[in-house]
Design a protein around this motif. Structure first.
Motif, short mmCIF file in Angstrom:
data_model
loop_
_atom_site.label_atom_id
_atom_site.label_comp_id
_atom_site.label_asym_id
_atom_site.label_seq_id
_atom_site.Cartn_x
_atom_site.Cartn_y
_atom_site.Cartn_z
N PRO A 84 10.12 51.03 24.87
CA PRO A 84 9.32 49.81 24.98
C PRO A 84 10.22 48.60 25.22
O PRO A 84 11.35 48.55 24.72
N ARG A 85 9.72 47.64 26.00
CA ARG A 85 10.50 46.44 26.30
C ARG A 85 9.62 45.21 26.16
O ARG A 85 8.39 45.28 26.29
N THR A 86 10.26 44.08 25.95
CA THR A 86 9.52 42.82 25.92
C THR A 86 9.42 42.26 27.33
O THR A 86 10.14 42.69 28.25
N GLU A 87 8.55 41.27 27.49
CA GLU A 87 8.44 40.60 28.78
C GLU A 87 9.79 40.01 29.18
O GLU A 87 10.21 40.12 30.35
N HIS A 88 10.47 39.40 28.24
CA HIS A 88 11.77 38.79 28.50
C HIS A 88 12.76 39.82 29.02
O HIS A 88 13.49 39.56 29.99
N GLN A 89 12.80 40.98 28.41
CA GLN A 89 13.73 42.03 28.82
C GLN A 89 13.42 42.53 30.23
O GLN A 89 14.33 42.76 31.03
N ASP A 118 3.53 44.64 25.91
CA ASP A 118 2.72 44.04 24.84
C ASP A 118 3.70 43.56 23.78
O ASP A 118 4.12 44.31 22.90
N ASP A 119 4.10 42.29 23.87
CA ASP A 119 5.12 41.75 22.97
C ASP A 119 4.68 41.80 21.51
O ASP A 119 5.50 42.00 20.60
N ARG A 120 3.41 41.62 21.28
CA ARG A 120 2.90 41.67 19.90
C ARG A 120 3.08 43.07 19.31
O ARG A 120 3.58 43.22 18.18
N ARG A 121 2.67 44.06 20.03
CA ARG A 121 2.81 45.44 19.56
C ARG A 121 4.28 45.81 19.43
O ARG A 121 4.69 46.46 18.46
N TYR A 122 5.08 45.40 20.40
CA TYR A 122 6.52 45.66 20.37
C TYR A 122 7.13 45.11 19.08
O TYR A 122 7.91 45.78 18.41
N ALA A 123 6.79 43.86 18.75
CA ALA A 123 7.37 43.21 17.59
C ALA A 123 7.03 43.94 16.30
O ALA A 123 7.89 44.16 15.44
N VAL A 124 5.77 44.33 16.15
CA VAL A 124 5.35 45.02 14.93
C VAL A 124 6.04 46.37 14.81
O VAL A 124 6.58 46.72 13.76
N GLU A 125 6.04 47.15 15.90
CA GLU A 125 6.66 48.48 15.85
C GLU A 125 8.16 48.37 15.60
O GLU A 125 8.74 49.18 14.86
N TYR A 126 8.79 47.38 16.19
CA TYR A 126 10.23 47.18 16.01
C TYR A 126 10.54 46.81 14.56
O TYR A 126 11.45 47.37 13.94
N ALA A 127 9.76 45.87 14.01
CA ALA A 127 10.00 45.42 12.64
C ALA A 127 9.79 46.56 11.64
O ALA A 127 10.59 46.74 10.71
N VAL A 128 8.74 47.33 11.83
CA VAL A 128 8.46 48.45 10.93
C VAL A 128 9.60 49.46 10.97
O VAL A 128 10.08 49.94 9.94
N ALA A 129 10.06 49.78 12.19
CA ALA A 129 11.13 50.77 12.34
C ALA A 129 12.44 50.28 11.74
O ALA A 129 13.15 51.05 11.06
N ARG A 130 12.77 49.02 11.95
CA ARG A 130 14.04 48.50 11.43
C ARG A 130 14.01 48.42 9.91
O ARG A 130 15.04 48.64 9.25
N PHE A 131 12.86 48.12 9.34
CA PHE A 131 12.77 48.05 7.88
C PHE A 131 12.81 49.46 7.27
O PHE A 131 13.58 49.73 6.35
N ARG A 132 12.00 50.36 7.82
CA ARG A 132 11.90 51.70 7.23
C ARG A 132 13.15 52.54 7.48
O ARG A 132 13.58 53.29 6.60
N ASN A 133 13.70 52.45 8.66
CA ASN A 133 14.83 53.31 9.02
C ASN A 133 16.19 52.73 8.66
O ASN A 133 17.14 53.48 8.40
#
Length: 219
Positions: A84-89, A118-133
């Motif tokens: 997944p990528r952000t619009e900026h990327q 989908d920057d919103r979805r990207y942000a949530v999935e990224y944050a969850v993964a970085r916290f949990r993993n």
């Protein structure tokens, strides 16, 4: 900037439209009996090209710009296929390929409509993964998402979605306890090192300092 191909193509009559042998998704366009350029077959259909049609300079510009947008979209889809990528990327990646801002805007719009960005979805999935993993705290998650070009509103929402404030504190304490025996030196030096470690992991300085003091004074 116009390419050499764009400069060489002259207005004229389409005398043949031939499917390319090496790539059946592309069509060779012949003008006045000579090969002029190749375009994606979808562009032939969407622009209604036909043998006998006269192409003006404006028509050629429309076709060649459309071809660049299609190529840019293909590049974006290949880029998005890996992760997944952000619009900026995506914008950065396509800009490196020479895609202009106007072409980029068209491509990005299409990718949003298709659900590939989908920057919103990207942000949530990224944050969850970085916290949990990784056990990363909110400060580091925020910094990394901002670097990826995510808006602050989405970043704040993602950090909250990844974990509650209490969960972040529990995670920070676990990290402090895990790292405790690895820091060397006098007690003040160990507290300083452990505090710095927690800050690097994304936890607020005051919290990090308190936890360092707490876990190092347990023994």
């Amino acid at each position: 900037m116009a390419s050499d191909r764009e400069v060489l193509v002259e207005p004229g009559e389409i005398t043949a439209l031939k499917q390319q042998v090496r790539n059946s998704a592309r069509t060779s366009v012949f003008i006045d009996g000579e090969f002029a350029f190749g375009v994606h077959a979808d562009l032939v259909v969407s622009e209604g090209l036909y043998v006998g049609q006269r192409l003006s300079e404006s028509d050629l510009n429309t076709l060649l710009c459309g071809e660049k947008v299609l190529r840019g979209r293909s590049t974006a889809l290949r880029y998005l296929a890996y992760a997944p990528r952000t619009e900026h990327q995506v914008r950065q990646r396509l800009a490196q390929e020479g895609v202009t801002k106007n072409e980029l805007d068209d491509i990005i719009t299409d990718l949003y409509e298709l659900g590939y960005i989908d920057d919103r979805r990207y942000a949530v999935e990224y944050a969850v993964a970085r916290f949990r993993n990784k056990g990363y705290g909110p400060d580091r998650i925020l910094r990394e998402l901002v670097e990826d070009g995510v808006s602050h509103d989405y970043v704040t929402e993602a950090i909250t979605a990844a974990a509650s404030s209490d969960m972040y504190i529990v995670s920070a304490k676990k990290l402090a306890e895990k790292f405790r025996d690895r820091v060397q030196g006098t007690l003040p030096e160990r507290k300083k090192k452990l505090t710095a470690y927690l800050v690097r992991r994304g936890y607020e300085y005051t919290l990090s300092k308190e936890l360092a003091h707490e876990v190092l004074n347990q023994r």
